[in-house]
Design a protein around this motif. Structure first.
Motif, short mmCIF file in Angstrom:
data_model
loop_
_atom_site.label_atom_id
_atom_site.label_comp_id
_atom_site.label_asym_id
_atom_site.label_seq_id
_atom_site.Cartn_x
_atom_site.Cartn_y
_atom_site.Cartn_z
N LYS A 1 0.87 -1.17 0.00
CA LYS A 1 0.00 0.00 0.00
C LYS A 1 0.91 1.22 0.00
O LYS A 1 1.49 1.58 1.02
CB LYS A 1 -0.91 0.02 1.22
CG LYS A 1 -1.80 1.27 1.30
CD LYS A 1 -2.63 1.28 2.57
CE LYS A 1 -3.52 2.51 2.65
NZ LYS A 1 -2.78 3.75 2.88
N GLN B 1 1.43 -4.20 4.13
CA GLN B 1 0.46 -4.50 5.17
C GLN B 1 0.15 -5.99 5.20
O GLN B 1 0.22 -6.68 4.18
CB GLN B 1 -0.83 -3.71 4.94
CG GLN B 1 -0.65 -2.19 5.07
CD GLN B 1 -1.95 -1.42 4.85
OE1 GLN B 1 -2.72 -1.75 3.96
NE2 GLN B 1 -2.19 -0.41 5.67
N GLN C 1 -8.82 -7.52 4.93
CA GLN C 1 -8.63 -6.17 5.45
C GLN C 1 -7.23 -6.05 6.06
O GLN C 1 -6.70 -7.02 6.61
CB GLN C 1 -9.67 -5.86 6.52
CG GLN C 1 -11.11 -5.84 6.04
CD GLN C 1 -11.38 -4.71 5.06
OE1 GLN C 1 -10.81 -3.62 5.17
NE2 GLN C 1 -12.26 -4.96 4.10
N PRO D 1 -7.61 2.02 12.78
CA PRO D 1 -8.11 2.25 11.42
C PRO D 1 -7.46 3.46 10.76
O PRO D 1 -7.18 3.44 9.56
CB PRO D 1 -9.62 2.47 11.64
CG PRO D 1 -9.93 1.73 12.90
CD PRO D 1 -8.71 1.94 13.77
N LEU D 2 -7.20 4.50 11.54
CA LEU D 2 -6.56 5.70 11.02
C LEU D 2 -5.11 5.40 10.65
O LEU D 2 -4.62 5.84 9.60
CB LEU D 2 -6.63 6.81 12.06
CG LEU D 2 -6.33 8.24 11.59
CD1 LEU D 2 -7.40 8.72 10.62
CD2 LEU D 2 -6.23 9.18 12.79
N LYS E 1 -3.79 2.52 9.77
CA LYS E 1 -3.77 1.68 8.57
C LYS E 1 -4.09 2.50 7.33
O LYS E 1 -3.51 2.29 6.26
CB LYS E 1 -4.76 0.53 8.72
CG LYS E 1 -4.32 -0.51 9.75
CD LYS E 1 -5.26 -1.69 9.83
CE LYS E 1 -6.61 -1.33 10.37
NZ LYS E 1 -7.45 -2.52 10.65
N GLU E 2 -5.01 3.46 7.46
CA GLU E 2 -5.37 4.31 6.33
C GLU E 2 -4.19 5.14 5.85
O GLU E 2 -4.02 5.35 4.64
CB GLU E 2 -6.53 5.24 6.72
CG GLU E 2 -6.96 6.19 5.62
CD GLU E 2 -8.04 7.16 6.06
OE1 GLU E 2 -8.33 8.12 5.31
OE2 GLU E 2 -8.60 6.99 7.17
N TYR E 3 -3.35 5.60 6.78
CA TYR E 3 -2.26 6.52 6.41
C TYR E 3 -0.92 5.84 6.26
O TYR E 3 0.07 6.50 5.94
CB TYR E 3 -2.20 7.68 7.41
CG TYR E 3 -3.27 8.70 7.13
CD1 TYR E 3 -3.07 9.72 6.20
CD2 TYR E 3 -4.51 8.61 7.75
CE1 TYR E 3 -4.07 10.64 5.92
CE2 TYR E 3 -5.52 9.52 7.47
CZ TYR E 3 -5.29 10.53 6.54
OH TYR E 3 -6.29 11.44 6.25
N GLN E 4 -0.84 4.52 6.48
CA GLN E 4 0.41 3.83 6.20
C GLN E 4 0.76 3.94 4.72
O GLN E 4 -0.10 3.84 3.85
CB GLN E 4 0.30 2.35 6.59
CG GLN E 4 0.38 2.10 8.08
CD GLN E 4 0.40 0.62 8.42
OE1 GLN E 4 -0.20 -0.20 7.75
NE2 GLN E 4 1.08 0.27 9.50
N THR F 1 1.58 6.51 3.01
CA THR F 1 1.19 7.76 2.33
C THR F 1 2.21 8.88 2.50
O THR F 1 2.16 9.88 1.79
CB THR F 1 -0.16 8.26 2.86
OG1 THR F 1 -0.02 8.63 4.24
CG2 THR F 1 -1.24 7.21 2.71
N THR G 1 -4.11 14.87 8.27
CA THR G 1 -5.34 14.31 7.72
C THR G 1 -6.01 15.21 6.68
O THR G 1 -6.87 14.75 5.94
CB THR G 1 -6.34 14.03 8.85
OG1 THR G 1 -6.48 15.21 9.66
CG2 THR G 1 -5.87 12.88 9.72
N GLU H 1 -14.65 4.51 14.39
CA GLU H 1 -13.92 5.27 13.37
C GLU H 1 -14.45 6.69 13.16
O GLU H 1 -14.02 7.39 12.25
CB GLU H 1 -13.88 4.51 12.03
CG GLU H 1 -13.28 3.12 12.15
CD GLU H 1 -13.15 2.41 10.82
OE1 GLU H 1 -12.93 3.10 9.79
OE2 GLU H 1 -13.26 1.17 10.80
#
Length: 549
Positions: free
Chosen positions: A28, A33, A39, A395-396, A398-401, A403, A445, A483
């Motif tokens: 990602k 991941q 997921q 969750p946050l 994982k979302e920003y890994q 990036t 963010t 979340e």
């Protein structure tokens, strides 16, 4: 014919679907991941003591305790001697109990296969292996003495180990219907405490040419090799073929590269046998180099220490990740050695200093953080509450890994601050309370929005744009629920010195213990009405709205 083709098509589709559902690694952005149940999964984990799963009776009360500690995954030992007490006779009692107890407590599992080696020794091998020293020969010293460590040059041991591991993986695939086991570790902290194995076979192989596959890897990756390998190779002017001594010189490095190659090939053979039965991700761990000038053999020679990651990458393609066991104080330096483009960061053993987990996840896109002997931290309030916060914000994370919009800070030694850069902003993080943990994760963010997670920090936001000043507009303290952001306080007055900075106090929990003497500084949360009871501080979560003009 059409009916047969349709059947084959549906079987193919079903097999593809099953393969995709198996836990696996996926890229990602710049991160890798671990994918579980389709997921990304962040292993907020711990490794239990070596004997904690050695009986069903001992392990049963352990798993509920781990769940109460806010873990979502656990590293658990399975010993070859208990799995195969007699050759060809497998006992599935313990592995079944591990899976059942973990599943009851909603925990995922990494199984640690303690087999031919554990910490450079062979104490977990079955008695039928240990007793037959002719068939399963040992490492020899320079004086010709056999030690307790099984030799990585013994074909019979490798075949027996791989056969048992394959049987284990086949059983896990069949028994573990809900994919509780998500990761495997074949062997543990491998290596020998000497410069080379002085067995006749080992010495004969040392006189032969460096394998062509290793030389091809070294030549292909020459510009990216670890300095330890590159410097050794440079002494022969990067010779492209020859014996180990001809290519790397008559040096300790030549012996350790040779020893490493054969350990890695052995373990890759075991791992591949297991993956042929059930293709779960595989990782190995290292008893790391304790001092920069330590020679191989002071630490287990042949293990996946950072110096020889490239040897392992060439020799063991069925091993996905090489991982450090970190108990030394220079945590940040060590994780930087292991986090590479071809090697995501996974920490299977460390201390319960929970700031390390925040740093690994936030600054190195780690897959996992796992203190060893984690059950010992059951009454550590900071640890359990910090793990709770990590679960809240995962969750946050994982979302920003991957990036580039997420960084982390961790105070080590005499460090006082860290400067970070996000888009048009410079973020200066000051470490507060030097005798207490000071750490955090900062996530950019939105253009003018940051989430900060941590404790004992002061954070300044300034503009990097020319002729522009950056300001804090609002500071919100809060939490994530399913979340979604929930504000619990707005901190725009004394708590932020009127929006001049973010003060990351963290979440506080009052105890029943009375404060005998309280000296509060201006600007602290209870400066004007000092608390009468002691409090525990744990990480908090903040949203910062900024603007520029």
């Amino acid at each position: 014919m059409k009916l047969i083709q349709v059947i084959f098509f549906f079987v193919f589709v079903m097999m593809q679907s099953l393969a995709q559902n198996i836990p696996h690694l996926a890229k990602k952005g710049s991160a890798t991941q671990l994918i579980v149940d389709n997921q990304p999964f962040l292993m907020i984990a711990g490794e239990v003591h070596n004997s904690s799963a050695s009986t069903v009776e001992y392990m049963e009360p352990l798993f509920p305790k781990l769940k109460r500690m806010n873990l979502n995954a656990v590293f658990v030992t399975l010993a070859w001697e208990q799995f195969e007490p007699q050759e060809g006779v497998y006992d599935f009692t313990l592995v079944n109990s591990i899976i059942e107890n973990a599943e009851k407590n909603n925990l995922k599992v990494c199984l640690l296969w303690f087999a031919s080696w554990k910490n450079g020794e062979s104490s977990y091998a079955p008695l039928w292996v240990k007793k037959d020293t002719k068939r399963f020969f040992r490492v020899k010293t320079k004086d010709g003495l056999e030690i307790e460590t099984l030799s990585p040059f013994c074909e019979a041991t490798k075949l027996a180990d791989a056969k048992a591991f394959k049987a284990l993986m086949k059983h896990v695939r069949e028994y573990d219907k809900n994919q509780t086991v998500i990761l495997m570790q074949p062997q543990n902290e491998v290596g020998m405490f000497q410069d080379i194995d002085y067995n006749k076979l080992s010495l004969e192989l040392f006189e032969k040419e460096v394998p062509e596959s290793l030389m091809t890897y070294l030549k292909t990756h020459r510009n990216k090799l670890d300095d330890y390998i590159k410097n050794a190779w440079s002494k022969t002017n990067f010779k492209k073929s020859g014996t180990w001594i001809e290519v790397f010189g008559n040096t300790p490095e030549a012996k350790t590269f040779f020893t490493t190659w054969y350990y890695a090939q052995y373990i890759n053979y075991v791992a591949k046998a297991g993956r042929d039965a059930y293709n779960l991700p595989m990782m190995v761990n290292a008893w790391i180099v304790q001092k920069p000038d330590d020679l191989p053999g002071v630490y287990p020679n042949g293990g996946p220490v950072s110096r020889v990651i490239d040897i392992w990458k060439a020799a063991a393609p069925d091993i996905d990740i090489q991982s450090p066991d970190i108990y030394l104080p220079n945590f940040k330096e060590i994780v930087a050695m292991y986090h590479r483009e071809d090697n995501p960061l996974l920490i299977p053993e460390s201390t319960s200093e929970v700031g390390r987990a925040f740093y690994a996840f936030g600054d190195h896109d780690a897959i996992c953080y796992s203190p060893f002997g984690v059950e010992d931290a059951a009454n550590d309030f900071l640890f359990t509450q910090s793990y709770k916060v990590l679960n809240e914000v995962q969750p946050l994370i994982k979302e920003y890994q991957g990036t580039g919009k997420m960084r982390a800070v961790l105070q080590e030694g005499d460090e006082t601050y860290k400067d970070l850069y996000f888009g048009d902003y410079k973020v200066k993080v000051m470490y507060e309370k030097p005798k207490e943990p000071s750490f955090g994760i900062i996530i950019h963010t939105d253009n003018n929005e940051f989430i900060v997670i941590g404790m004992n920090l002061t954070v300044y936001f300034t503009s990097e744009k020319r002729d522009t000043i950056g300001y804090i507009g609002q500071v919100l303290e809060g939490r994530f629920e399913k979340e979604k952001w929930v504000t619990t306080r707005m901190l725009n007055g004394d708590e932020t010195f009127h929006n001049s900075r973010l003060r990351v106090f963290g979440r506080t929990f009052e105890t029943q213990e009375k404060i005998v003497e309280a000296n509060k500084k201006e600007g602290e949360p209870d400066a004007y009405s000092p608390a009468t009871n002691k409090v525990f501080t744990t990480p908090g979560v903040y949203k910062v709205i900024t603007y520029q003009r």
